[in-house]
Design a protein around this motif. Structure first.
Motif, PDB file in Angstrom:
ATOM      1  N   ILE A  22      -1.128  10.017  -6.412  1.00 46.70           N
ATOM      2  CA  ILE A  22      -0.128   8.959  -6.081  1.00 46.70           C
ATOM      3  C   ILE A  22       0.058   8.428  -4.969  1.00 46.70           C
ATOM      4  N   SER A  23      -0.287   9.082  -3.864  1.00 47.53           N
ATOM      5  CA  SER A  23      -0.243   8.381  -2.508  1.00 47.53           C
ATOM      6  C   SER A  23      -1.550   7.578  -2.385  1.00 47.53           C
ATOM      7  N   GLU A  24      -2.494   8.114  -2.845  1.00 45.77           N
ATOM      8  CA  GLU A  24      -3.858   7.003  -2.982  1.00 45.77           C
ATOM      9  C   GLU A  24      -3.465   5.712  -3.613  1.00 45.77           C
ATOM     10  N   LEU A  25      -2.696   5.876  -4.733  1.00 44.75           N
ATOM     11  CA  LEU A  25      -2.384   4.671  -5.700  1.00 44.75           C
ATOM     12  C   LEU A  25      -1.298   3.765  -4.947  1.00 44.75           C
ATOM     13  N   GLN A  26      -0.467   4.467  -4.331  1.00 50.87           N
ATOM     14  CA  GLN A  26       0.623   3.657  -3.664  1.00 50.87           C
ATOM     15  C   GLN A  26      -0.063   2.857  -2.216  1.00 50.87           C
ATOM     16  N   ALA A  27      -1.101   3.615  -1.927  1.00 48.64           N
ATOM     17  CA  ALA A  27      -1.909   2.778  -0.607  1.00 48.64           C
ATOM     18  C   ALA A  27      -2.676   1.541  -1.372  1.00 48.64           C
ATOM     19  N   ARG A  28      -3.181   1.754  -2.409  1.00 51.73           N
ATOM     20  CA  ARG A  28      -4.259   0.821  -3.077  1.00 51.73           C
ATOM     21  C   ARG A  28      -3.056  -0.437  -3.426  1.00 51.73           C
ATOM     22  N   ASN A  29      -1.938   0.010  -3.828  1.00 47.85           N
ATOM     23  CA  ASN A  29      -0.932  -1.244  -4.558  1.00 47.85           C
ATOM     24  C   ASN A  29      -0.464  -1.928  -3.204  1.00 47.85           C
ATOM     25  N   ARG A  30      -0.114  -1.283  -2.283  1.00 51.33           N
ATOM     26  CA  ARG A  30      -0.025  -2.188  -0.862  1.00 51.33           C
ATOM     27  C   ARG A  30      -0.913  -2.933  -0.405  1.00 51.33           C
ATOM     28  N   ASP A  31      -2.137  -2.425  -0.580  1.00 51.19           N
ATOM     29  CA  ASP A  31      -3.307  -3.175  -0.285  1.00 51.19           C
ATOM     30  C   ASP A  31      -3.562  -4.529  -1.445  1.00 51.19           C
TER      31      ASP A  31
END
Length: 85
Positions: A22-31
């Motif tokens: 989830i943390s990785e996906l949230q970071a990717r979404n922000r990017d």
């Protein structure tokens, strides 16, 4: 020493892995959101330049567009939609 149910251990491990994903996906979404914003900004600048507008002309155009479009609050809009008189 208390031995935990092995299922609890597996579920805790899975939970930890899911939190990491989830943390990785949230970071990717922000990017992705940042990239979208940058591309939109580039497109807007390109359109303004293609029309030969100066920054001042563009600002004036935006002000005119904003002033010409009355803003209706949601309560006023609801009142007019359901007015049965």
């Amino acid at each position: 020493m208390t031995i935990l149910n092995p299922k609890i251990t597996r579920l805790r491990e899975e939970h930890c892995k899911n939190k990491d994903k989830i943390s990785e996906l949230q970071a990717r979404n922000r990017d992705i959101e940042k990239q979208i914003r940058e591309l939109e900004n580039t497109d807007i600048v390109g359109m303004v330049r293609a029309k030969g507008l100066t920054l001042e002309d563009f600002a004036a155009l935006l002000q005119t567009m904003t002033a010409a479009k009355p803003i209706i609050s949601t309560t006023e809009q609801e009142d007019t939609e359901y007015d049965e008189t």
